[in-house]
Design a protein around this motif. Structure first.
Motif, mmCIF file in Angstrom:
data_model
loop_
_atom_site.group_PDB
_atom_site.id
_atom_site.type_symbol
_atom_site.label_atom_id
_atom_site.label_comp_id
_atom_site.label_asym_id
_atom_site.label_seq_id
_atom_site.Cartn_x
_atom_site.Cartn_y
_atom_site.Cartn_z
ATOM 1 N N VAL A 17 -9.382 0.206 -3.793
ATOM 2 C CA VAL A 17 -10.545 0.934 -4.300
ATOM 3 C C VAL A 17 -11.036 0.356 -5.622
ATOM 4 O O VAL A 17 -12.248 0.183 -5.835
ATOM 5 N N THR A 18 -10.122 0.032 -6.523
ATOM 6 C CA THR A 18 -10.517 -0.495 -7.833
ATOM 7 C C THR A 18 -11.272 -1.814 -7.697
ATOM 8 O O THR A 18 -12.276 -2.043 -8.380
ATOM 9 N N GLY A 19 -10.802 -2.682 -6.804
ATOM 10 C CA GLY A 19 -11.463 -3.970 -6.615
ATOM 11 C C GLY A 19 -12.837 -3.854 -5.975
ATOM 12 O O GLY A 19 -13.715 -4.694 -6.208
ATOM 13 N N ILE A 20 -13.031 -2.795 -5.194
ATOM 14 C CA ILE A 20 -14.299 -2.584 -4.503
ATOM 15 C C ILE A 20 -15.292 -1.823 -5.389
ATOM 16 O O ILE A 20 -16.504 -1.887 -5.188
ATOM 17 N N ALA A 21 -14.805 -1.116 -6.393
ATOM 18 C CA ALA A 21 -15.635 -0.224 -7.210
ATOM 19 C C ALA A 21 -16.916 -0.847 -7.759
ATOM 20 O O ALA A 21 -17.947 -0.164 -7.823
ATOM 21 N N PRO A 22 -16.919 -2.139 -8.199
ATOM 22 C CA PRO A 22 -18.173 -2.696 -8.732
ATOM 23 C C PRO A 22 -19.341 -2.663 -7.745
ATOM 24 O O PRO A 22 -20.502 -2.688 -8.174
ATOM 25 N N LEU A 23 -19.044 -2.597 -6.439
ATOM 26 C CA LEU A 23 -20.116 -2.556 -5.446
ATOM 27 C C LEU A 23 -20.959 -1.291 -5.568
ATOM 28 O O LEU A 23 -22.038 -1.209 -4.988
ATOM 29 N N LEU A 24 -20.477 -0.302 -6.316
ATOM 30 C CA LEU A 24 -21.174 0.974 -6.434
ATOM 31 C C LEU A 24 -21.785 1.173 -7.807
ATOM 32 O O LEU A 24 -22.302 2.245 -8.112
ATOM 33 N N THR A 25 -21.729 0.155 -8.654
ATOM 34 C CA THR A 25 -22.272 0.275 -10.012
ATOM 35 C C THR A 25 -23.283 -0.823 -10.310
ATOM 36 O O THR A 25 -23.500 -1.181 -11.468
ATOM 37 N N GLY A 26 -23.885 -1.366 -9.265
ATOM 38 C CA GLY A 26 -24.922 -2.367 -9.453
ATOM 39 C C GLY A 26 -24.417 -3.784 -9.661
ATOM 40 O O GLY A 26 -25.214 -4.692 -9.902
ATOM 41 N N LYS A 27 -23.105 -4.000 -9.570
ATOM 42 C CA LYS A 27 -22.529 -5.320 -9.831
ATOM 43 C C LYS A 27 -22.059 -5.942 -8.516
ATOM 44 O O LYS A 27 -20.974 -5.654 -8.036
ATOM 45 N N GLY A 279 -30.316 -2.997 -8.748
ATOM 46 C CA GLY A 279 -28.979 -2.716 -8.239
ATOM 47 C C GLY A 279 -28.965 -1.849 -6.998
ATOM 48 O O GLY A 279 -27.922 -1.298 -6.633
ATOM 49 N N ALA A 280 -30.125 -1.729 -6.313
ATOM 50 C CA ALA A 280 -30.219 -0.844 -5.144
ATOM 51 C C ALA A 280 -29.229 -1.217 -4.046
ATOM 52 O O ALA A 280 -28.706 -0.341 -3.359
ATOM 53 N N ALA A 281 -28.967 -2.505 -3.862
ATOM 54 C CA ALA A 281 -28.034 -2.927 -2.809
ATOM 55 C C ALA A 281 -26.598 -2.555 -3.133
ATOM 56 O O ALA A 281 -25.740 -2.505 -2.244
ATOM 57 N N PHE A 282 -26.319 -2.286 -4.406
ATOM 58 C CA PHE A 282 -24.951 -2.035 -4.840
ATOM 59 C C PHE A 282 -24.826 -0.682 -5.549
ATOM 60 O O PHE A 282 -24.424 -0.588 -6.695
ATOM 61 N N GLY A 283 -25.201 0.365 -4.822
ATOM 62 C CA GLY A 283 -24.914 1.725 -5.247
ATOM 63 C C GLY A 283 -25.914 2.403 -6.154
ATOM 64 O O GLY A 283 -25.907 3.634 -6.288
#
Length: 293
Positions: A17-27, A279-283
């Motif tokens: 989960v931690t490694g995937i988390a940036p996908l939801l904050t625009g990164k 950042g729409a594609a990433f959360g």
């Protein structure tokens, strides 16, 4: 309007989960690089001179290639990415659920996205996989071998709009919830408050751009008409919100809007699947609409 959509729910292994988390904050740079890696047929070869550039799918998924039509470039400029991540984790149950919407040409490359998630996490991230059908029911897929998923529901945007039109019949007021920070720029400056007409016109431009670049196009006259109708939308009031504060920049909150939502509402609801803004594609820029009158 011609654009296919695949709506995926991906159950994540807790340790990823931690490694995937940036996908939801625009990164999303890490994921884009992971996707490029799993697509690549010639490692350590520049994409610009790669002999497989004509057949590799990476450019279609992450290159944001401009159209050869100068009129389309003038109207839409650089296209967005043909996929959107969002968070649907259940804090109470402890479930980590990542949502991924594939758009247009990306719908045929589900296995590459699963491989890229595993690549980004450095281990198997996906431990469960399902896709939503037109009734929003979950269809279970084989997460270990997604390339054999012959039961994958592929939804047509035109059919979704027809389905949504009943929901917004005679609708003149909606509730708009900004579920993650919305970052829109106007005149070179980032907005610090919701401007309803600009929000709607920007969303219409994003939807039509995605359909033009990754689908079969749109009725331009219809979208011009809808953009004109958006100018009559007004902000009635800001409503109380249960949303948890975010450290990320952007407009948040819950709003009541008035306007011709019998026409605009279905497109707003469709827009829930593609988000809006930076950042729409990433959360980022996730929202939900609800009929209230």
């Amino acid at each position: 309007m011609d654009l296919n959509i695949v709506r995926l729910h991906i159950s994540l292994a807790p340790q990823t989960v931690t490694g995937i988390a940036p996908l939801l904050t625009g990164k999303g740079a890490g994921f884009e690089e992971a996707l490029r890696t799993v697509c690549c047929l010639h490692q350590n070869q520049s994409c610009h001179i790669c002999p497989a550039s004509g057949t590799c799918v990476a450019p279609a998924l992450i290159a944001r290639q401009l159209s050869q039509d100068p009129e389309l470039v003038r109207r839409y400029q650089k296209p967005g990415l043909p996929f959107v991540f969002s968070d649907h984790s259940d804090v109470d149950d402890g479930d980590s659920l990542l949502c991924l919407n594939l758009l247009g040409t990306a719908c045929g490359h589900l296995p590459l996205f699963i491989k890229a998630l595993n690549q980004l996490a450095g281990q198997t991230a996906c431990i469960g996989l399902a896709a939503c059908d037109y009734q929003n029911a979950a269809v279970q897929l084989d997460h270990l071998c997604p390339e054999t998923a012959d039961n994958l529901p592929v939804l047509a945007a035109a059919d979704l709009l027809a389905q949504l039109s009943h929901r917004f019949s005679c609708c003149k007021r909606i509730r708009l919830d900004l579920l993650s920070p919305l970052r829109l720029t106007r005149g070179g400056h980032e907005l610090t408050r919701l401007e309803p007409d600009y929000f709607i016109r920007s969303l219409l431009r994003r939807i039509s751009s995605l359909a033009v670049y990754y689908g079969g196009g749109v009725d331009q006259e219809l979208f011009r008409h809808l953009a004109q109708r958006a100018t009559s939308v007004s902000l009635v009031r800001q409503l109380p919100s249960n949303a948890v504060g975010s450290h990320l920049r952007g407009v948040a909150g819950c709003y009541e809007l008035a306007g011709p939502f019998d026409e605009l509402g279905p497109f707003l609801a469709l827009g829930e699947q593609v988000h809006l803004g930076k950042g729409a594609a990433f959360g980022m820029g996730a929202f939900a609409v609800m009929v209230i009158g």
